[in-house]
Design a protein around this motif. Structure first.
Motif, PDB file in Angstrom:
ATOM      1  N   VAL A   1      31.653 -26.742  37.021  1.00 44.32           N
ATOM      2  CA  VAL A   1      32.344 -27.735  36.198  1.00 44.32           C
ATOM      3  C   VAL A   1      33.550 -28.233  36.978  1.00 44.32           C
ATOM      4  O   VAL A   1      34.328 -27.442  37.514  1.00 44.32           O
ATOM      5  CB  VAL A   1      32.794 -27.144  34.849  1.00 44.32           C
ATOM      6  CG1 VAL A   1      33.406 -28.236  33.965  1.00 44.32           C
ATOM      7  CG2 VAL A   1      31.632 -26.466  34.133  1.00 44.32           C
ATOM      8  N   ALA A   2      33.701 -29.544  37.047  1.00 42.14           N
ATOM      9  CA  ALA A   2      34.839 -30.119  37.769  1.00 42.14           C
ATOM     10  C   ALA A   2      35.376 -31.308  36.986  1.00 42.14           C
ATOM     11  O   ALA A   2      34.605 -32.136  36.487  1.00 42.14           O
ATOM     12  CB  ALA A   2      34.425 -30.557  39.163  1.00 42.14           C
TER      13      ALA A   2
ATOM     14  N   ARG B   1      40.527 -29.775  37.791  1.00 39.02           N
ATOM     15  CA  ARG B   1      40.095 -28.396  37.967  1.00 39.02           C
ATOM     16  C   ARG B   1      38.692 -28.382  38.570  1.00 39.02           C
ATOM     17  O   ARG B   1      37.880 -29.277  38.318  1.00 39.02           O
ATOM     18  CB  ARG B   1      40.076 -27.642  36.628  1.00 39.02           C
ATOM     19  CG  ARG B   1      41.443 -27.324  36.054  1.00 39.02           C
ATOM     20  CD  ARG B   1      42.110 -26.207  36.828  1.00 39.02           C
ATOM     21  NE  ARG B   1      43.368 -25.787  36.235  1.00 39.02           N
ATOM     22  CZ  ARG B   1      44.549 -26.332  36.500  1.00 39.02           C
ATOM     23  NH1 ARG B   1      44.623 -27.353  37.340  1.00 39.02           N
ATOM     24  NH2 ARG B   1      45.643 -25.885  35.926  1.00 39.02           N
ATOM     25  N   PHE B   2      38.407 -27.320  39.345  1.00 44.39           N
ATOM     26  CA  PHE B   2      37.089 -27.136  39.941  1.00 44.39           C
ATOM     27  C   PHE B   2      36.681 -25.689  39.742  1.00 44.39           C
ATOM     28  O   PHE B   2      37.437 -24.771  40.068  1.00 44.39           O
ATOM     29  CB  PHE B   2      37.127 -27.464  41.444  1.00 44.39           C
ATOM     30  CG  PHE B   2      35.812 -27.248  42.155  1.00 44.39           C
ATOM     31  CD1 PHE B   2      34.860 -28.257  42.198  1.00 44.39           C
ATOM     32  CD2 PHE B   2      35.521 -26.033  42.770  1.00 44.39           C
ATOM     33  CE1 PHE B   2      33.649 -28.060  42.853  1.00 44.39           C
ATOM     34  CE2 PHE B   2      34.316 -25.830  43.422  1.00 44.39           C
ATOM     35  CZ  PHE B   2      33.384 -26.853  43.465  1.00 44.39           C
TER      36      PHE B   2
ATOM     37  N   MET C   1      36.633 -38.211  43.763  1.00 43.25           N
ATOM     38  CA  MET C   1      36.203 -37.068  42.980  1.00 43.25           C
ATOM     39  C   MET C   1      36.106 -35.865  43.916  1.00 43.25           C
ATOM     40  O   MET C   1      37.121 -35.389  44.414  1.00 43.25           O
ATOM     41  CB  MET C   1      34.900 -37.396  42.237  1.00 43.25           C
ATOM     42  CG  MET C   1      35.113 -38.517  41.187  1.00 43.25           C
ATOM     43  SD  MET C   1      33.640 -39.302  40.496  1.00 43.25           S
ATOM     44  CE  MET C   1      32.914 -37.989  39.533  1.00 43.25           C
ATOM     45  N   LEU C   2      34.925 -35.416  44.231  1.00 39.89           N
ATOM     46  CA  LEU C   2      34.780 -34.245  45.091  1.00 39.89           C
ATOM     47  C   LEU C   2      34.690 -34.666  46.557  1.00 39.89           C
ATOM     48  O   LEU C   2      33.966 -35.598  46.900  1.00 39.89           O
ATOM     49  CB  LEU C   2      33.528 -33.462  44.698  1.00 39.89           C
ATOM     50  CG  LEU C   2      33.271 -32.157  45.443  1.00 39.89           C
ATOM     51  CD1 LEU C   2      34.406 -31.167  45.236  1.00 39.89           C
ATOM     52  CD2 LEU C   2      31.953 -31.549  44.990  1.00 39.89           C
ATOM     53  N   ASP C   3      35.438 -33.959  47.425  1.00 39.48           N
ATOM     54  CA  ASP C   3      35.415 -34.249  48.858  1.00 39.48           C
ATOM     55  C   ASP C   3      35.293 -32.938  49.613  1.00 39.48           C
ATOM     56  O   ASP C   3      36.215 -32.129  49.625  1.00 39.48           O
ATOM     57  CB  ASP C   3      36.691 -34.979  49.260  1.00 39.48           C
ATOM     58  CG  ASP C   3      36.504 -35.848  50.494  1.00 39.48           C
ATOM     59  OD1 ASP C   3      35.770 -35.405  51.403  1.00 39.48           O
ATOM     60  OD2 ASP C   3      37.071 -36.946  50.548  1.00 39.48           O
TER      61      ASP C   3
END
Length: 295
Positions: free
Chosen positions: A42-43, A50-51, A240-242
């Protein structure tokens, strides 16, 4: 599932893994037992992001026809909506808990499956290409509404054994439909270039894909490209996610003359194959091998 807030400043991603494909622990186990490497990733993105991505053992897994439970979190299908209950601990450097409920209500549920390899070893299943999303998580600003989708990938081999690179994007359209683009380079040199538009009722229709258009590389210099009308330059709206091998972001593009913002991802499996990445990933993906349910 991924979701973008109506205001465009927040986003969320939830992935339930049985056989956590990006877990170093699963790779180190030589992928012998998928059910011993389960995860509810969950991110949240935006302010106070939060990740969470805890690799858990088989004792944390419970499955029924309409419910998937992984440790303290679960996904439940009620017949017209998916309810995700989250109770996870954040990975470094953003420690703390992520708790609450996410409700995804599809406009329709499809029956479509897309093989990603000629032998069907990898399959994409877009369950709900268009959905309304309600996010109710603890913490200031973590209650919002938006739009999103719910899909799944199934495979019997490691991704890095069959693919070198892929990009994927889902873009909502003004009429309630959603355009999805799946582009991949397989390790045998063949390519996948799939373009599908799902109407508001979930009915798929192949479409002519606009040209592949470069996006600026990510912070880790991951190559990125997406589909866009000729002459239009897509842009990232929300990071977002990297990661060194993977990037996810909200991207604005133009398709068939319509401006649209959707979730885009790029995955470099050549980088992921490097053994040097696994110890780095272990810092973000803790392992909890034992779990006991209270009931």
């Amino acid at each position: 599932m991924d979701a973008l807030s109506d205001c465009g400043t927040r986003a969320l991603s939830v992935i339930a893994f049985i056989g956590s494909v990006f877990s170093p622990w699963y790779a180190w186990s030589r992928r012998r037992a998928p059910d011993n490497h389960v995860c509810m990733n969950v991110a949240t993105y935006g302010p106070r992001a939060r990740f969470t991505m805890t690799d858990r053992g088989s004792s944390a897994l419970r499955q029924t026809e309409n419910r998937l439970t992984i440790g303290p979190s679960s996904m439940s299908w009620t017949g017209d909506r998916l309810i995700i209950s989250v109770n996870e601990r954040g990975a470094p450097p953003a420690f703390g808990y992520l708790r609450g409920t996410i409700t995804l209500t599809p406009s329709a549920v499809t029956q479509v499956e897309l093989p990603l390899t000629r032998d069907g070893a990898h399959v994409w299943r877009p369950f709900a290409p268009s959905a309304g999303v309600q996010v109710d998580l603890e913490g200031d600003g973590n209650t919002w509404q938006g739009h999103g989708y719910f899909d799944a990938n199934f495979g019997i081999r490691a991704l890095e054994k069959d693919f070198s690179f892929w990009t994927w994007g889902r873009f909502p359209m003004p009429d309630g439909s959603a355009a999805c683009f799946y582009d991949a380079i397989r390790r045998d040199g063949s390519t996948l270039a799939q373009a599908i538009r799902f109407d508001a009722g979930g009915v798929p229709r192949p479409i002519t894909a606009p040209p592949l258009t470069p996006l600026p590389r990510s912070l880790w210099a991951v190559r990125r490209e997406t589909r866009a009308d000729p002459g239009f330059l897509p842009r990232q709206c929300l990071a977002m996610l990297d990661a060194p091998f993977y990037t996810r972001s909200a991207v604005q593009t133009q398709i068939g003359g319509h401006m649209t913002t959707g979730v885009h991802e790029a995955l470099d499996l050549r980088r992921f194959r490097s053994p040097l990445l696994k110890p780095m990933l272990a810092m973000r993906v803790p392992r909890v091998s034992r779990w006991r349910f209270s009931e």
